[in-house]
Design a protein around this motif. Structure first.
Motif, PDB file in Angstrom:
ATOM      1  N   ILE A 128       6.560  12.911  -6.916  1.00 17.43           N
ATOM      2  CA  ILE A 128       5.475  12.130  -6.325  1.00 17.43           C
ATOM      3  C   ILE A 128       6.026  10.887  -5.629  1.00 17.43           C
ATOM      4  CG2 ILE A 128       3.414  10.755  -6.844  1.00 17.43           C
ATOM      5  CD1 ILE A 128       2.858  12.795  -9.133  1.00 17.43           C
ATOM      6  N   TRP A 129       6.978  10.198  -6.246  1.00 20.92           N
ATOM      7  CA  TRP A 129       7.531   8.972  -5.673  1.00 20.92           C
ATOM      8  C   TRP A 129       8.350   9.213  -4.400  1.00 20.92           C
ATOM      9  CZ3 TRP A 129       5.938   4.338  -6.371  1.00 20.92           C
ATOM     10  CH2 TRP A 129       5.518   3.874  -7.604  1.00 20.92           C
ATOM     11  N   PHE A 130       9.106  10.315  -4.363  1.00 22.56           N
ATOM     12  CA  PHE A 130      10.148  10.485  -3.339  1.00 22.56           C
ATOM     13  C   PHE A 130       9.693  10.271  -1.896  1.00 22.56           C
ATOM     14  CE2 PHE A 130      12.833  12.958  -0.466  1.00 22.56           C
ATOM     15  CZ  PHE A 130      14.025  12.293  -0.667  1.00 22.56           C
ATOM     16  N   PRO A 131       8.661  10.936  -1.378  1.00 20.34           N
ATOM     17  CA  PRO A 131       8.345  10.748   0.044  1.00 20.34           C
ATOM     18  C   PRO A 131       7.916   9.322   0.379  1.00 20.34           C
ATOM     19  CG  PRO A 131       6.704  12.148  -1.015  1.00 20.34           C
ATOM     20  CD  PRO A 131       7.777  11.909  -2.005  1.00 20.34           C
ATOM     21  N   PHE A 132       7.257   8.664  -0.558  1.00 25.31           N
ATOM     22  CA  PHE A 132       6.802   7.296  -0.315  1.00 25.31           C
ATOM     23  C   PHE A 132       7.965   6.306  -0.326  1.00 25.31           C
ATOM     24  CE2 PHE A 132       3.211   9.626  -2.030  1.00 25.31           C
ATOM     25  CZ  PHE A 132       2.204   9.299  -1.134  1.00 25.31           C
ATOM     26  N   VAL A 133       8.897   6.516  -1.256  1.00 27.71           N
ATOM     27  CA  VAL A 133      10.083   5.660  -1.322  1.00 27.71           C
ATOM     28  C   VAL A 133      10.922   5.843  -0.070  1.00 27.71           C
ATOM     29  CG1 VAL A 133      12.245   5.263  -2.569  1.00 27.71           C
ATOM     30  CG2 VAL A 133      10.121   5.563  -3.825  1.00 27.71           C
ATOM     31  N   LYS A 134      11.074   7.077   0.376  1.00 25.85           N
ATOM     32  CA  LYS A 134      11.854   7.362   1.586  1.00 25.85           C
ATOM     33  C   LYS A 134      11.244   6.665   2.804  1.00 25.85           C
ATOM     34  CE  LYS A 134      15.024   9.708   3.779  1.00 25.85           C
ATOM     35  NZ  LYS A 134      16.242   8.985   4.014  1.00 25.85           N
ATOM     36  N   ALA A 135       9.919   6.762   2.931  1.00 28.82           N
ATOM     37  CA  ALA A 135       9.239   6.118   4.058  1.00 28.82           C
ATOM     38  C   ALA A 135       9.381   4.598   3.987  1.00 28.82           C
ATOM     39  CB  ALA A 135       7.769   6.514   4.085  1.00 28.82           C
ATOM     40  N   TYR A 136       9.230   4.030   2.797  1.00 29.96           N
ATOM     41  CA  TYR A 136       9.342   2.576   2.657  1.00 29.96           C
ATOM     42  C   TYR A 136      10.771   2.110   2.908  1.00 29.96           C
ATOM     43  CZ  TYR A 136       8.729  -2.109   0.789  1.00 29.96           C
ATOM     44  OH  TYR A 136       8.676  -3.471   0.649  1.00 29.96           O
ATOM     45  N   ASP A 137      11.744   2.871   2.443  1.00 30.76           N
ATOM     46  CA  ASP A 137      13.139   2.521   2.672  1.00 30.76           C
ATOM     47  C   ASP A 137      13.462   2.545   4.162  1.00 30.76           C
ATOM     48  OD1 ASP A 137      15.804   1.862   1.990  1.00 30.76           O
ATOM     49  OD2 ASP A 137      16.367   3.984   2.000  1.00 30.76           O
TER      50      ASP A 137
ATOM     51  N   PRO B  81       0.803  -1.227   0.000  1.00 33.89           N
ATOM     52  CA  PRO B  81       0.000   0.000   0.000  1.00 33.89           C
ATOM     53  C   PRO B  81       0.838   1.280   0.000  1.00 33.89           C
ATOM     54  CG  PRO B  81      -0.674  -1.464   1.781  1.00 33.89           C
ATOM     55  CD  PRO B  81       0.515  -2.077   1.124  1.00 33.89           C
ATOM     56  N   LEU B  82       2.008   1.248   0.596  1.00 36.04           N
ATOM     57  CA  LEU B  82       2.843   2.442   0.665  1.00 36.04           C
ATOM     58  C   LEU B  82       3.368   2.848  -0.714  1.00 36.04           C
ATOM     59  CD1 LEU B  82       3.811   4.450   2.736  1.00 36.04           C
ATOM     60  CD2 LEU B  82       5.820   3.055   3.102  1.00 36.04           C
ATOM     61  N   LEU B  83       3.587   1.886  -1.597  1.00 34.63           N
ATOM     62  CA  LEU B  83       4.046   2.209  -2.938  1.00 34.63           C
ATOM     63  C   LEU B  83       2.924   2.193  -3.974  1.00 34.63           C
ATOM     64  CD1 LEU B  83       7.523   0.430  -3.074  1.00 34.63           C
ATOM     65  CD2 LEU B  83       6.999   2.825  -2.608  1.00 34.63           C
ATOM     66  N   MET B  84       1.772   1.624  -3.622  1.00 35.98           N
ATOM     67  CA  MET B  84       0.622   1.678  -4.535  1.00 35.98           C
ATOM     68  C   MET B  84       0.043   3.085  -4.589  1.00 35.98           C
ATOM     69  SD  MET B  84      -1.788  -1.585  -4.115  1.00 35.98           S
ATOM     70  CE  MET B  84      -1.164  -3.227  -4.153  1.00 35.98           C
ATOM     71  N   LEU B  85       0.049   3.761  -3.469  1.00 34.59           N
ATOM     72  CA  LEU B  85      -0.547   5.093  -3.391  1.00 34.59           C
ATOM     73  C   LEU B  85       0.076   6.083  -4.381  1.00 34.59           C
ATOM     74  CD1 LEU B  85      -2.726   6.717  -1.974  1.00 34.59           C
ATOM     75  CD2 LEU B  85      -1.060   7.265  -0.197  1.00 34.59           C
ATOM     76  N   PRO B  86       1.414   6.203  -4.468  1.00 31.80           N
ATOM     77  CA  PRO B  86       1.963   7.139  -5.458  1.00 31.80           C
ATOM     78  C   PRO B  86       1.670   6.710  -6.893  1.00 31.80           C
ATOM     79  CG  PRO B  86       3.726   5.952  -4.383  1.00 31.80           C
ATOM     80  CD  PRO B  86       2.479   5.625  -3.633  1.00 31.80           C
ATOM     81  N   MET B  87       1.544   5.408  -7.121  1.00 31.32           N
ATOM     82  CA  MET B  87       1.208   4.950  -8.470  1.00 31.32           C
ATOM     83  C   MET B  87      -0.197   5.423  -8.847  1.00 31.32           C
ATOM     84  SD  MET B  87       2.739   2.291 -10.384  1.00 31.32           S
ATOM     85  CE  MET B  87       2.273   1.469 -11.859  1.00 31.32           C
ATOM     86  N   TRP B  88      -1.112   5.350  -7.906  1.00 28.99           N
ATOM     87  CA  TRP B  88      -2.483   5.824  -8.154  1.00 28.99           C
ATOM     88  C   TRP B  88      -2.507   7.346  -8.309  1.00 28.99           C
ATOM     89  CZ3 TRP B  88      -4.713   2.617  -3.557  1.00 28.99           C
ATOM     90  CH2 TRP B  88      -4.746   1.273  -3.913  1.00 28.99           C
TER      91      TRP B  88
END
Length: 139
Positions: free
Chosen positions: A117-126, A48-55
């Motif tokens: 758009i990707w950056f904050p989500f990738v940072k959180a997931y990392d 879900p953390l990486l699906m959100l930016p894709m949507w």
């Protein structure tokens, strides 16, 4: 496609998490050639953390494209059908718009917008993966 996952692959290369970084190495070349299945099923599906930016990109990028091709005619709408979908994005844009430099500039702008758009989500997931890896090492 169309550069929506290429920024993710590039961010994954610089990740602190070993697993995430290895996945970035494995998906970089396919992402350059608009083959998104490895990164979609390797990182995004059921996450879900990486699906959100894709949507979010599925909403924002078409709106921006509409604005910059129809409302503000900055970049031309492709005039020819270009079936080589695996050609890297700026090159295919250049060919499909019959050599339009503004089309290539717009492709780069959408790439940058996608990265934002990707950056904050990738940072959180990392960060989440680093904590999991650290806990696994301690255990």
């Amino acid at each position: 496609g169309q550069c929506a996952t290429l920024p993710l692959a590039l961010f994954m290369l610089r990740a602190k998490s070993k697993k995430f970084r290895l996945l970035g190495k494995a998906t970089l070349v396919p992402s350059i050639f608009n083959i998104n299945e490895p990164i979609i099923f390797g990182a995004i599906a059921w996450n879900p953390l990486l699906m959100l930016p894709m949507w979010i990109q599925g909403i924002i990028l078409p709106i921006v494209t509409y604005l910059f091709t129809k409302v503000i005619p900055f970049a031309p709408i492709p005039r020819i059908q270009f079936d080589l979908w695996y050609c890297p994005y700026p090159i295919s844009t250049f060919i499909a718009t019959q050599g339009s430099i503004t089309g290539v500039i717009f492709a780069i702008l959408t790439f940058v917008l996608s990265a934002v758009i990707w950056f904050p989500f990738v940072k959180a997931y990392d960060d989440q993966k680093v904590k999991e890896e650290t806990a696994a090492i301690k255990a």
